[in-house]
Design a protein around this motif. Sequence first.
Motif, mmCIF file in Angstrom:
data_model
loop_
_atom_site.group_PDB
_atom_site.id
_atom_site.type_symbol
_atom_site.label_atom_id
_atom_site.label_comp_id
_atom_site.label_asym_id
_atom_site.label_seq_id
_atom_site.Cartn_x
_atom_site.Cartn_y
_atom_site.Cartn_z
ATOM 1 N N SER A 33 0.861 -1.168 0.000
ATOM 2 C CA SER A 33 0.000 0.000 0.000
ATOM 3 C C SER A 33 0.904 1.226 0.000
ATOM 4 C CB SER A 33 -0.929 0.003 1.219
ATOM 5 O OG SER A 33 -1.822 1.090 1.141
ATOM 6 N N LEU A 34 0.753 2.050 -1.005
ATOM 7 C CA LEU A 34 1.605 3.224 -1.166
ATOM 8 C C LEU A 34 0.785 4.492 -1.018
ATOM 9 C CD1 LEU A 34 3.540 2.050 -4.349
ATOM 10 C CD2 LEU A 34 4.301 1.891 -1.974
ATOM 11 N N VAL A 35 1.437 5.533 -0.566
ATOM 12 C CA VAL A 35 0.828 6.856 -0.510
ATOM 13 C C VAL A 35 1.774 7.855 -1.185
ATOM 14 C CG1 VAL A 35 -0.461 6.427 1.619
ATOM 15 C CG2 VAL A 35 1.794 7.436 1.750
ATOM 16 N N VAL A 36 1.195 8.962 -1.595
ATOM 17 C CA VAL A 36 1.984 10.042 -2.167
ATOM 18 C C VAL A 36 1.963 11.197 -1.177
ATOM 19 C CG1 VAL A 36 2.153 11.711 -4.035
ATOM 20 C CG2 VAL A 36 1.461 9.372 -4.521
ATOM 21 N N GLU A 37 3.133 11.695 -0.861
ATOM 22 C CA GLU A 37 3.253 12.884 -0.025
ATOM 23 C C GLU A 37 3.514 14.082 -0.928
ATOM 24 O OE1 GLU A 37 6.226 12.983 2.992
ATOM 25 O OE2 GLU A 37 5.324 11.339 4.115
ATOM 26 N N LYS A 38 2.775 15.131 -0.688
ATOM 27 C CA LYS A 38 2.986 16.388 -1.412
ATOM 28 C C LYS A 38 3.281 17.445 -0.367
ATOM 29 C CE LYS A 38 0.544 19.701 -4.311
ATOM 30 N NZ LYS A 38 -0.743 20.011 -4.930
ATOM 31 N N SER A 39 4.442 18.010 -0.454
ATOM 32 C CA SER A 39 4.869 19.045 0.507
ATOM 33 C C SER A 39 4.754 18.559 1.946
ATOM 34 C CB SER A 39 4.058 20.324 0.291
ATOM 35 O OG SER A 39 4.221 20.790 -1.028
ATOM 36 N N GLY A 40 5.125 17.290 2.170
ATOM 37 C CA GLY A 40 5.132 16.734 3.514
ATOM 38 C C GLY A 40 3.811 16.202 4.016
ATOM 39 N N ARG A 41 2.762 16.238 3.200
ATOM 40 C CA ARG A 41 1.450 15.743 3.620
ATOM 41 C C ARG A 41 1.053 14.551 2.756
ATOM 42 N NH1 ARG A 41 -3.209 19.681 3.866
ATOM 43 N NH2 ARG A 41 -4.087 17.879 4.875
ATOM 44 N N ALA A 42 0.572 13.488 3.423
ATOM 45 C CA ALA A 42 0.121 12.299 2.698
ATOM 46 C C ALA A 42 -1.273 12.524 2.178
ATOM 47 C CB ALA A 42 0.146 11.090 3.606
#
Length: 68
Positions: A59-68
């Motif tokens: 299970s993967l998540v994407v962090e954008k600017s430190g937020r998942a």
Amino acid sequence: MTNASHEAAPELIIRTERPEDIDTTHPLAARAFEGQPFTSGTEAGIIRALRASGDVMLSLVVEKSGRA
């Protein structure tokens, strides 16, 4: 030719899901299937049950600017 100003793209990081991500990803999974003709409305619950039983392999998540 004109000079267009370019903003820096936000940094995106793909990483393995952590336990603290689950409360964020659960409603996202529910919304992803919402309104689809093939949905039973149970997908997010199935994902949660698979996590609880240890049967999620990845299970993967994407962090954008430190937020998942």
